[in-house]
Design a protein around this motif. Structure first.
Motif, PDB file in Angstrom:
ATOM      1  N   LEU A   1       1.054   9.125  97.277  1.00 42.92           N
ATOM      2  CA  LEU A   1       1.507  10.442  97.898  1.00 42.92           C
ATOM      3  C   LEU A   1       2.870  10.051  98.030  1.00 42.92           C
ATOM      4  CD1 LEU A   1       0.937  12.847  99.395  1.00 42.92           C
ATOM      5  CD2 LEU A   1       0.776  11.229 101.243  1.00 42.92           C
ATOM      6  N   ASN A   2       3.681  12.053  97.284  1.00 45.45           N
ATOM      7  CA  ASN A   2       5.302  12.168  97.001  1.00 45.45           C
ATOM      8  C   ASN A   2       5.347  13.260  97.382  1.00 45.45           C
ATOM      9  OD1 ASN A   2       5.470   9.160  95.752  1.00 45.45           O
ATOM     10  ND2 ASN A   2       5.088  10.313  93.972  1.00 45.45           N
ATOM     11  N   GLY A   3       5.425  13.233  99.409  1.00 43.79           N
ATOM     12  CA  GLY A   3       5.783  14.539  99.856  1.00 43.79           C
ATOM     13  C   GLY A   3       4.153  15.225  99.579  1.00 43.79           C
ATOM     14  N   ASP A   4       4.769  17.041  99.373  1.00 50.68           N
ATOM     15  CA  ASP A   4       3.704  16.822  99.487  1.00 50.68           C
ATOM     16  C   ASP A   4       2.702  16.862  97.975  1.00 50.68           C
ATOM     17  OD1 ASP A   4       3.548  17.935 102.255  1.00 50.68           O
ATOM     18  OD2 ASP A   4       4.876  19.916 101.304  1.00 50.68           O
ATOM     19  N   THR A   5       2.817  16.084  97.098  1.00 55.83           N
ATOM     20  CA  THR A   5       2.550  15.951  95.975  1.00 55.83           C
ATOM     21  C   THR A   5       1.843  14.761  95.666  1.00 55.83           C
ATOM     22  OG1 THR A   5       4.501  17.102  95.051  1.00 55.83           O
ATOM     23  CG2 THR A   5       2.540  15.719  93.368  1.00 55.83           C
ATOM     24  N   ILE A   6      -0.412  14.663  95.312  1.00 54.53           N
ATOM     25  CA  ILE A   6      -0.642  13.612  94.772  1.00 54.53           C
ATOM     26  C   ILE A   6      -0.240  13.172  94.013  1.00 54.53           C
ATOM     27  CG2 ILE A   6      -3.332  12.279  95.140  1.00 54.53           C
ATOM     28  CD1 ILE A   6      -3.268  13.449  98.044  1.00 54.53           C
TER      29      ILE A   6
ATOM     30  N   MET B   1      -6.054   7.037  87.060  1.00 53.45           N
ATOM     31  CA  MET B   1      -7.466   6.725  86.582  1.00 53.45           C
ATOM     32  C   MET B   1      -7.282   5.961  85.529  1.00 53.45           C
ATOM     33  SD  MET B   1     -10.117   8.544  88.855  1.00 53.45           S
ATOM     34  CE  MET B   1      -9.862  10.190  88.409  1.00 53.45           C
ATOM     35  N   THR B   2      -8.043   4.553  85.232  1.00 52.25           N
ATOM     36  CA  THR B   2      -7.542   3.767  84.307  1.00 52.25           C
ATOM     37  C   THR B   2      -8.999   2.770  83.548  1.00 52.25           C
ATOM     38  OG1 THR B   2      -5.129   3.227  84.019  1.00 52.25           O
ATOM     39  CG2 THR B   2      -5.926   2.369  82.475  1.00 52.25           C
ATOM     40  N   VAL B   3      -9.711   3.469  82.394  1.00 56.00           N
ATOM     41  CA  VAL B   3     -10.947   2.577  82.104  1.00 56.00           C
ATOM     42  C   VAL B   3     -10.257   1.843  79.935  1.00 56.00           C
ATOM     43  CG1 VAL B   3     -11.666   4.786  81.321  1.00 56.00           C
ATOM     44  CG2 VAL B   3     -13.287   2.195  81.436  1.00 56.00           C
ATOM     45  N   GLY B   4     -10.264   0.888  80.027  1.00 66.30           N
ATOM     46  CA  GLY B   4      -9.708   0.661  78.617  1.00 66.30           C
ATOM     47  C   GLY B   4      -8.478   1.001  78.710  1.00 66.30           C
ATOM     48  N   ASP B   5      -7.791   1.585  77.368  1.00 63.54           N
ATOM     49  CA  ASP B   5      -6.847   2.009  77.509  1.00 63.54           C
ATOM     50  C   ASP B   5      -6.562   3.005  77.889  1.00 63.54           C
ATOM     51  OD1 ASP B   5      -8.600   2.753  74.878  1.00 63.54           O
ATOM     52  OD2 ASP B   5      -7.323   2.251  73.310  1.00 63.54           O
ATOM     53  N   ILE B   6      -7.633   4.540  78.054  1.00 62.46           N
ATOM     54  CA  ILE B   6      -7.380   5.662  78.485  1.00 62.46           C
ATOM     55  C   ILE B   6      -7.066   5.750  80.220  1.00 62.46           C
ATOM     56  CG2 ILE B   6      -8.655   7.555  78.638  1.00 62.46           C
ATOM     57  CD1 ILE B   6     -11.113   6.428  76.771  1.00 62.46           C
ATOM     58  N   VAL B   7      -5.668   6.613  79.652  1.00 59.79           N
ATOM     59  CA  VAL B   7      -5.353   6.683  81.256  1.00 59.79           C
ATOM     60  C   VAL B   7      -5.308   8.876  81.429  1.00 59.79           C
ATOM     61  CG1 VAL B   7      -3.183   6.616  82.858  1.00 59.79           C
ATOM     62  CG2 VAL B   7      -3.605   4.922  81.774  1.00 59.79           C
ATOM     63  N   TYR B   8      -6.523   8.528  82.593  1.00 56.71           N
ATOM     64  CA  TYR B   8      -5.876  10.648  83.038  1.00 56.71           C
ATOM     65  C   TYR B   8      -5.036  10.287  84.221  1.00 56.71           C
ATOM     66  CZ  TYR B   8      -9.274  13.716  85.167  1.00 56.71           C
ATOM     67  OH  TYR B   8      -9.127  14.768  86.308  1.00 56.71           O
ATOM     68  N   LYS B   9      -4.687  11.346  84.010  1.00 52.37           N
ATOM     69  CA  LYS B   9      -3.567  11.855  85.400  1.00 52.37           C
ATOM     70  C   LYS B   9      -4.084  12.872  85.692  1.00 52.37           C
ATOM     71  CE  LYS B   9       1.399  11.389  86.331  1.00 52.37           C
ATOM     72  NZ  LYS B   9       2.319  10.768  85.468  1.00 52.37           N
ATOM     73  N   ARG B  10      -4.017  13.157  87.582  1.00 52.18           N
ATOM     74  CA  ARG B  10      -3.917  14.076  88.079  1.00 52.18           C
ATOM     75  C   ARG B  10      -3.133  14.341  88.465  1.00 52.18           C
ATOM     76  NH1 ARG B  10      -9.643  16.039  88.980  1.00 52.18           N
ATOM     77  NH2 ARG B  10      -8.707  16.293  91.773  1.00 52.18           N
ATOM     78  N   ILE B  11      -2.042  15.092  88.782  1.00 52.44           N
ATOM     79  CA  ILE B  11      -0.952  16.437  89.785  1.00 52.44           C
ATOM     80  C   ILE B  11      -1.971  16.352  91.006  1.00 52.44           C
ATOM     81  CG2 ILE B  11       0.765  16.874  90.152  1.00 52.44           C
ATOM     82  CD1 ILE B  11       1.131  15.510  87.124  1.00 52.44           C
ATOM     83  N   SER B  12      -2.088  16.512  92.273  1.00 51.40           N
ATOM     84  CA  SER B  12      -2.141  18.406  93.443  1.00 51.40           C
ATOM     85  C   SER B  12      -1.599  17.941  93.557  1.00 51.40           C
ATOM     86  CB  SER B  12      -3.082  17.570  93.434  1.00 51.40           C
ATOM     87  OG  SER B  12      -4.920  16.746  93.041  1.00 51.40           O
ATOM     88  N   LYS B  13      -1.381  19.550  94.424  1.00 53.11           N
ATOM     89  CA  LYS B  13      -0.140  19.842  95.172  1.00 53.11           C
ATOM     90  C   LYS B  13      -0.863  20.240  96.830  1.00 53.11           C
ATOM     91  CE  LYS B  13       3.534  20.957  92.860  1.00 53.11           C
ATOM     92  NZ  LYS B  13       5.001  19.372  92.643  1.00 53.11           N
ATOM     93  N   ARG B  14      -0.531  20.339  97.754  1.00 55.32           N
ATOM     94  CA  ARG B  14      -0.952  20.631  98.598  1.00 55.32           C
ATOM     95  C   ARG B  14      -0.378  21.888  99.138  1.00 55.32           C
ATOM     96  NH1 ARG B  14      -0.267  16.978 103.766  1.00 55.32           N
ATOM     97  NH2 ARG B  14       0.648  15.678 102.917  1.00 55.32           N
ATOM     98  N   ILE B  15      -1.975  22.339  99.744  1.00 61.55           N
ATOM     99  CA  ILE B  15      -1.982  24.256  99.880  1.00 61.55           C
ATOM    100  C   ILE B  15      -2.644  24.523 101.875  1.00 61.55           C
ATOM    101  CG2 ILE B  15      -2.961  24.384  97.566  1.00 61.55           C
ATOM    102  CD1 ILE B  15      -5.767  24.183  99.232  1.00 61.55           C
TER     103      ILE B  15
END
Length: 127
Positions: free
Chosen positions: A104-109, A113-127
């Motif tokens: 959590l950074n301010g209003d952004t989460i 998530m990492t599985v093996g060498d695959i990195v999945y990144k999700r960016i969400s903002k407070r609503i």
């Protein structure tokens, strides 16, 4: 830091390869790739309730930081996991070869998530 709030997905990286690696069927991957899911977090001391809504799919997980619980994954599977705080603003867990870091950074989460060498990144903002 308290994570409580509602957050809507703004952007994501490596969704399709990550979901394939997690065993999600291709039709669900295609349906889900453009959904701007909403996460609702109620964080009260060490107790956390998490509700994630992706279109018609709703995931509910409730846990106490540092204690083992049964987690429902995005594939609907139930696994044992422990979520720990790292510093003031990170929740970290690992299960079945996957590591998840929610920061959590301010209003952004930022959820990475990492599985093996695959990195999945999700960016969400407070609503």
């Amino acid at each position: 830091m308290n994570f409580s709030g509602k957050y809507q997905l703004q952007s994501q990286e490596n969704f399709e390869p990550f979901m394939k690696a997690m065993g999600l069927p291709e039709d669900l991957i295609q349906k889900g790739k453009d959904i701007k899911g909403v996460s609702e977090i109620v964080h009260d001391g060490k107790h956390v309730k998490l509700t994630i809504t992706y279109g018609t799919k709703v995931l509910h997980n409730e846990f106490t930081l540092g204690e083992e619980f049964e987690l429902e994954t995005m594939t609907g599977e139930k696994v044992k996991a422990v979520v720990n705080m790292e510093g003031d603003n990170k929740m970290v867990t690992s299960f079945k070869g996957m590591k998840s870091v929610t920061e959590l950074n301010g209003d952004t989460i930022i959820n990475t998530m990492t599985v093996g060498d695959i990195v999945y990144k999700r960016i969400s903002k407070r609503i």
